[in-house]
Design a protein around this motif. Structure first.
Motif, mmCIF file in Angstrom:
data_model
loop_
_atom_site.group_PDB
_atom_site.id
_atom_site.type_symbol
_atom_site.label_atom_id
_atom_site.label_comp_id
_atom_site.label_asym_id
_atom_site.label_seq_id
_atom_site.Cartn_x
_atom_site.Cartn_y
_atom_site.Cartn_z
ATOM 1 N N ARG A 1 -34.279 61.385 -21.412
ATOM 2 C CA ARG A 1 -33.804 62.284 -20.350
ATOM 3 C C ARG A 1 -32.772 61.588 -19.476
ATOM 4 O O ARG A 1 -31.771 62.183 -19.082
ATOM 5 C CB ARG A 1 -34.980 62.784 -19.504
ATOM 6 C CG ARG A 1 -35.845 63.816 -20.216
ATOM 7 C CD ARG A 1 -36.790 64.500 -19.231
ATOM 8 N NE ARG A 1 -37.738 63.592 -18.649
ATOM 9 C CZ ARG A 1 -38.941 63.334 -19.162
ATOM 10 N NH1 ARG A 1 -39.334 63.933 -20.296
ATOM 11 N NH2 ARG A 1 -39.771 62.492 -18.576
ATOM 12 N N ASP B 1 -28.873 62.593 -18.791
ATOM 13 C CA ASP B 1 -28.480 62.958 -17.422
ATOM 14 C C ASP B 1 -28.421 61.693 -16.563
ATOM 15 O O ASP B 1 -29.390 61.333 -15.885
ATOM 16 C CB ASP B 1 -29.489 63.948 -16.841
ATOM 17 C CG ASP B 1 -29.065 64.494 -15.494
ATOM 18 O OD1 ASP B 1 -28.019 64.042 -14.980
ATOM 19 O OD2 ASP B 1 -29.768 65.359 -14.944
ATOM 20 N N ARG C 1 -39.522 59.321 -23.897
ATOM 21 C CA ARG C 1 -38.986 60.635 -23.502
ATOM 22 C C ARG C 1 -38.250 60.556 -22.159
ATOM 23 O O ARG C 1 -37.224 61.208 -21.955
ATOM 24 C CB ARG C 1 -40.132 61.651 -23.433
ATOM 25 C CG ARG C 1 -40.691 62.020 -24.805
ATOM 26 C CD ARG C 1 -41.628 63.217 -24.715
ATOM 27 N NE ARG C 1 -42.850 62.915 -24.025
ATOM 28 C CZ ARG C 1 -43.945 62.411 -24.606
ATOM 29 N NH1 ARG C 1 -43.950 62.152 -25.915
ATOM 30 N NH2 ARG C 1 -45.033 62.179 -23.901
ATOM 31 N N GLU C 2 -38.764 59.702 -21.257
ATOM 32 C CA GLU C 2 -38.103 59.510 -19.951
ATOM 33 C C GLU C 2 -36.751 58.838 -20.128
ATOM 34 O O GLU C 2 -35.753 59.217 -19.495
ATOM 35 C CB GLU C 2 -39.003 58.667 -19.045
ATOM 36 C CG GLU C 2 -38.551 58.584 -17.609
ATOM 37 C CD GLU C 2 -39.558 57.840 -16.746
ATOM 38 O OE1 GLU C 2 -39.628 56.605 -16.887
ATOM 39 O OE2 GLU C 2 -40.271 58.482 -15.959
#
Length: 397
Positions: free
Chosen positions: A46, A50, A42-43
């Motif tokens: 992200r 971004d 999930r990191e």
């Protein structure tokens, strides 16, 4: 679609995900636990969505300081800043990196860490004035990182307000008898540097770059580098300038066109010479201040003194380099008002004491085991060492 999986023979979970452009990526999560691997996935997603966030998360305090110093070096090459300024920032950045640590994430640049930095530097014996300069460097790096999206902190909240110690400028300058005494305690070629500095108000970098052809009877070209105004001619208008410059040309021992040879331990050597001469210690900048004081006392306006010193305006001359005491100010006021100035008791009318008649022709007192210096002024048709001029007994130690 994103997922985690294991490759045969590997203890780590792999992550597969897609960025906003639809490009497929595969990364090792470096996790042996599936839940930890899913959190890592999930990191990664992200970060892919971004890139600025990803850069900020991996950037260190060292990285932002390096970027800031690089920018200062680029400014110096483009002529927007001096080489000395960029070197200053690089030196201060080194102390900051040492205390913060090589791998400290920029996200940890907080008020608490800055306070801890200040406390450690004080424990190490650093003066608040030194710490202030280091904080200026770190603040500049933080401001650059924030503009580039690498740091999300608040400048005002992170750095202490009012930490800058009060600026108390030195007011040391040398009257003529101290200049004479100092010259007598230095080897001839080092005394030449002192004479040149007092005669021109040159800063140290300009002294290191001085060339023989830069000195004429009318003016001295100073090759300053800090800013455009530092590369300047300084007119030779007072007899004491002529005398000091004549001696400097006679005694200088430079090579390859340079007027002076390198002087690495100038502060130490000046302090030791002052101790032998039994006068208050002085620094290279005190010699520069001596020029400012003598020329201001001779009646020159602060703006004129500032221009000769390479300042952008009169403020530094008024505050530091040409600040007069009450007696000298009264003498200048009388001179400007056209009133007669009585010579100070005990001073020759043609001397340059720290009093009303500062700026008159230089007539240094005779020194022990030396010739009389008082008749040594050079005719204004030129400065022609070594056949005439300023003769000063200098040590050979």
């Amino acid at each position: 679609m994103s997922r985690v999986y294991k490759r045969s023979g590997s203890p780590y979970w792999q992550a597969e995900f897609y960025d906003l452009a639809g490009q497929r990526h595969q990364r090792s999560t470096q996790c042996t636990d599936r839940r930890a691997a899913e959190a890592r996935l999930r990191e990664l997603e992200r970060d892919a969505a971004d890139p600025a966030r990803a850069a900020a998360r991996t950037t260190t305090v060292r990285n932002i300081l390096e970027a800031f110093v690089t920018q200062r070096h680029q400014d110096a090459r483009a002529g927007r800043a001096s080489t000395e300024t960029s070197t200053f920032y690089a030196k201060k950045a080194g102390h900051v990196v040492r205390v913060f640590g090589e791998g400290t994430p920029v996200a940890e640049l907080t008020a608490a860490r800055v306070d801890a930095f200040i406390a450690q530097r004080r424990t190490e014996g650093a003066a608040d004035s030194t710490i202030h300069k280091e904080l200026v460097t770190l603040r500049g790096a933080a401001r650059l990182a924030k503009r580039r999206g690498l740091w999300a902190g608040d400048i005002e909240a992170t750095f202490p307000r009012g930490f800058s110690p009060a600026y108390v400028p030195r007011d040391r300058w040398l009257p003529p008898h101290e200049v004479t005494a100092l010259l007598a305690e230095l080897p001839a070629d080092r005394a030449a540097v002192v004479a040149f500095s007092v005669a021109t108000g040159a800063e140290w970098r300009a002294i290191e770059r001085a060339r023989v052809e830069d000195v004429t009877a009318e003016a001295v070209l100073l090759r300053g580098t800090k800013r455009e105004s530092r590369h300047r001619p300084v007119p030779v208008v007072f007899p004491w300038q002529t005398e000091l410059l004549t001696f400097a040309l006679e005694a200088a021992a430079g090579a390859k066109g340079l007027l002076f040879r390198p002087w690495g331990n100038v502060r130490r050597d000046l302090h030791q010479a002052c101790e032998r001469a039994r006068i208050e210690p002085c620094s290279p900048n005190d010699l520069r201040r001596t020029f400012g004081h003598w020329t201001r006392g001779a009646g020159l306006a602060p703006a004129t003194v500032g221009a000769a010193l390479g300042h952008a305006d009169a403020r530094m001359a008024e505050r530091v380099y040409a600040k007069l005491d009450a007696r000298e100010l009264a003498a200048v006021m009388r001179r400007e008002a056209g009133l007669r100035i009585a010579p100070s008791p005990g001073h020759c009318h043609n001397s340059v004491p720290n009093s009303a008649d500062i700026g008159a022709p230089l007539a240094l007192p005779a020194h022990e085991n030396s010739g009389d210096l008082r008749g040594s002024s050079v005719p204004r048709d030129g400065i022609e060492p070594p056949t005439r001029g300023f003769s000063v007994p200098c040590s050979t130690n």
